[in-house]
Design a protein around this motif. Sequence first.
Motif, mmCIF file in Angstrom:
data_model
loop_
_atom_site.group_PDB
_atom_site.id
_atom_site.type_symbol
_atom_site.label_atom_id
_atom_site.label_comp_id
_atom_site.label_asym_id
_atom_site.label_seq_id
_atom_site.Cartn_x
_atom_site.Cartn_y
_atom_site.Cartn_z
ATOM 1 N N VAL A 63 -10.663 3.546 -2.239
ATOM 2 C CA VAL A 63 -9.172 3.319 -1.586
ATOM 3 C C VAL A 63 -8.548 2.634 -0.767
ATOM 4 N N THR A 64 -7.946 1.489 -0.792
ATOM 5 C CA THR A 64 -7.225 0.938 0.235
ATOM 6 C C THR A 64 -5.526 0.097 0.125
ATOM 7 N N ASP A 65 -5.388 0.136 1.549
ATOM 8 C CA ASP A 65 -3.852 0.619 1.573
ATOM 9 C C ASP A 65 -3.392 -0.519 3.010
ATOM 10 N N VAL A 66 -2.423 -0.615 3.180
ATOM 11 C CA VAL A 66 -2.444 -1.638 4.175
ATOM 12 C C VAL A 66 -1.656 -1.038 5.263
ATOM 13 N N ARG A 67 -1.337 1.062 4.883
ATOM 14 C CA ARG A 67 -0.685 1.632 5.591
ATOM 15 C C ARG A 67 -1.711 2.428 5.900
ATOM 16 N N PRO A 68 -1.806 2.597 6.997
ATOM 17 C CA PRO A 68 -3.093 3.359 7.736
ATOM 18 C C PRO A 68 -2.068 5.244 7.642
ATOM 19 N N GLU A 69 -1.034 6.004 7.629
ATOM 20 C CA GLU A 69 -0.504 7.341 7.257
ATOM 21 C C GLU A 69 -0.618 7.190 5.608
ATOM 22 N N ARG A 70 -0.637 6.517 5.089
ATOM 23 C CA ARG A 70 -0.798 6.312 3.321
ATOM 24 C C ARG A 70 -2.094 6.851 2.916
ATOM 25 N N LEU A 71 -3.353 6.533 4.070
ATOM 26 C CA LEU A 71 -4.488 6.438 3.694
ATOM 27 C C LEU A 71 -4.648 7.965 4.800
ATOM 28 N N ALA A 72 -4.176 8.191 5.886
ATOM 29 C CA ALA A 72 -3.994 9.640 5.951
ATOM 30 C C ALA A 72 -4.318 10.861 5.188
ATOM 31 N N GLU A 73 -2.682 10.314 4.472
ATOM 32 C CA GLU A 73 -3.053 11.773 2.939
ATOM 33 C C GLU A 73 -3.609 11.365 2.674
ATOM 34 N N ILE A 74 -4.444 10.324 1.780
ATOM 35 C CA ILE A 74 -5.617 10.478 0.940
ATOM 36 C C ILE A 74 -6.089 11.603 1.073
ATOM 37 N N ALA A 75 -6.637 10.939 2.896
ATOM 38 C CA ALA A 75 -8.022 12.267 3.143
ATOM 39 C C ALA A 75 -7.691 13.645 3.138
ATOM 40 N N GLU A 76 -6.048 13.849 3.014
ATOM 41 C CA GLU A 76 -5.798 15.226 3.258
ATOM 42 C C GLU A 76 -5.513 16.218 1.348
ATOM 43 N N GLN A 77 -5.348 15.186 0.590
ATOM 44 C CA GLN A 77 -5.123 15.278 -0.401
ATOM 45 C C GLN A 77 -6.141 15.841 -1.449
ATOM 46 N N GLY A 132 1.078 2.395 -4.106
ATOM 47 C CA GLY A 132 2.461 2.423 -3.905
ATOM 48 C C GLY A 132 1.990 3.460 -5.547
ATOM 49 N N ASN A 133 3.583 3.114 -6.621
ATOM 50 C CA ASN A 133 4.211 4.469 -7.666
ATOM 51 C C ASN A 133 2.583 4.012 -8.309
ATOM 52 N N MET A 134 2.479 2.821 -8.550
ATOM 53 C CA MET A 134 1.122 2.709 -10.091
ATOM 54 C C MET A 134 -0.024 3.392 -9.762
ATOM 55 N N GLY A 135 -0.362 2.599 -8.322
ATOM 56 C CA GLY A 135 -1.602 3.080 -7.917
ATOM 57 C C GLY A 135 -2.523 4.779 -7.636
ATOM 58 N N THR A 136 -1.256 5.780 -7.193
ATOM 59 C CA THR A 136 -0.785 6.817 -7.221
ATOM 60 C C THR A 136 -0.913 7.965 -8.511
ATOM 61 N N GLY A 137 -0.342 7.049 -9.596
ATOM 62 C CA GLY A 137 -1.281 7.391 -10.627
ATOM 63 C C GLY A 137 -1.887 7.388 -11.248
ATOM 64 N N HIS A 150 -14.324 13.224 1.224
ATOM 65 C CA HIS A 150 -15.488 12.027 0.162
ATOM 66 C C HIS A 150 -14.413 10.810 -0.557
ATOM 67 N N ILE A 151 -13.674 10.256 -0.958
ATOM 68 C CA ILE A 151 -12.824 8.665 -0.864
ATOM 69 C C ILE A 151 -13.056 8.017 -0.089
ATOM 70 N N HIS A 152 -13.901 7.475 0.207
ATOM 71 C CA HIS A 152 -13.938 6.404 1.088
ATOM 72 C C HIS A 152 -12.295 5.352 0.889
ATOM 73 N N ARG A 153 -12.206 5.009 2.058
ATOM 74 C CA ARG A 153 -10.890 4.655 2.660
ATOM 75 C C ARG A 153 -10.789 3.078 3.326
ATOM 76 N N PHE A 154 -10.218 2.407 3.308
ATOM 77 C CA PHE A 154 -10.340 0.958 3.380
ATOM 78 C C PHE A 154 -9.079 0.123 3.880
ATOM 79 N N GLU A 155 -8.546 0.117 5.468
ATOM 80 C CA GLU A 155 -7.609 -0.854 5.451
ATOM 81 C C GLU A 155 -6.926 -2.641 4.589
ATOM 82 N N SER A 156 -8.881 -3.069 3.952
ATOM 83 C CA SER A 156 -8.344 -4.221 3.300
ATOM 84 C C SER A 156 -8.862 -4.381 2.408
ATOM 85 N N PRO A 157 -8.455 -5.031 0.994
ATOM 86 C CA PRO A 157 -8.826 -4.876 -0.069
ATOM 87 C C PRO A 157 -11.118 -5.730 0.354
ATOM 88 N N GLU A 158 -10.987 -6.519 0.985
ATOM 89 C CA GLU A 158 -12.256 -7.611 1.412
ATOM 90 C C GLU A 158 -13.502 -6.471 1.639
#
Length: 387
Positions: free
Chosen positions: A35-49, A12-17, A53-61
């Motif tokens: 990074v991890t976030d429950v929103r697939p679209e947010r994770l997709a944005e991370i890959a683009e931005q 969210g705002n703080m994590g992105t900051g 090389h930054i690993h993306r996970f759908e859950s904290p666990e």
Amino acid sequence: MATFRIGLVGLGNMGTGHANYLIEGGIKGAELTAVTDVRPERLAEIAEQWGEHIHRFESPEEMFRSGTVDGVIICTPHYDHPAQAISAFEHGLHVLIEKPAGVYTRQVREMNEAAAKSGKVFGIMYNQRTNPLYAKLKDLISSGELGEVRRTNWIITDWYRTQSYYNSGGWRATWAGEGGGVLINQDPHQLDLWQWTTGMMPTRVRAFCQFGKHRDIEVENDVTAYVEYENGATGVFVTSTFESPGTNRFEVSGDRGKIVIENGKLTFWRLRTPESEFNANFKSGFGQPECWKFDIPIQHGGGQHKEITENWVSAIVNGTPLLAPGEEGIKGLTLSNAMLLSTWTDSWVDLPIDEDLFYEKLQEQIAKSDSAKKADHYETLSVKGTH
């Protein structure tokens, strides 16, 4: 020395900051690796931005057990902080949580116990501890310059929030979504600084919280609290979200004078003779100790969020003392829990509080919380940042 690998829980705002300064190399010896976030679209944005090389996970666990991180910064909604921190400790990870530590002290105490058992470094994002104004106040009190503290007063009513702000998310200003109002959302820094700078926690609290005052919300947005300390000192804490213009004035009175922080300045009215000594020796009726007024010079700066993260990493790598140990998050939360419990029971609350009674009263509020907002909360539980 290997680079310390950081994972972010919640974008969210703080994590992105936090991600932004980590990606820019703002923390020496550390990098963002997952990074991890429950929103697939947010994770997709991370890959683009930020790159693949930054690993993306759908859950904290999933991230905790991936082996891609050495420590995590938790930036999810208030209720999630303790459970996610405990899980991270169980996976052998260092933890830095956003404020507040949680919603009720019982869950935060469990988190503190898990941290101690793990042996990992545990910090909390109390970034206002880096503010030179409050650091100087703490120094003046702890060094004895002010003498014994006799009274504390903080008026913090410049948290102005409109109805549209509260309407911007169904989770906002609900017992099910945030676990409270101004005390849990806006005031955690002040409640922390109140006890951190003075080095004192009250022995009992009597508070008057008003809920939904001038706003269509469930939670408290107007609070006046009176506290008593073991040494006989007293204090008042006043806060709201509907006053414009608001005030932010912190005043501490002691045996050697008075210190006020307001409008970005620290002013010290210092007595030439301590009041207790003057009172014991003065025999002429009316009179007061000689008083000198100083505008204390304050260094500019204060690294805020970045400095807290930097200090946390240094504590892990170099053994540097933590500026904001995670275990101390329970102190400010105890104050806010005590204020709400005092209002709900219409009585004094002794510290430490009755944690089970507070939890019971909180569940009563959650049960009455708007069902639509409650559902929205659970759908977005691990998505939004704080504030």
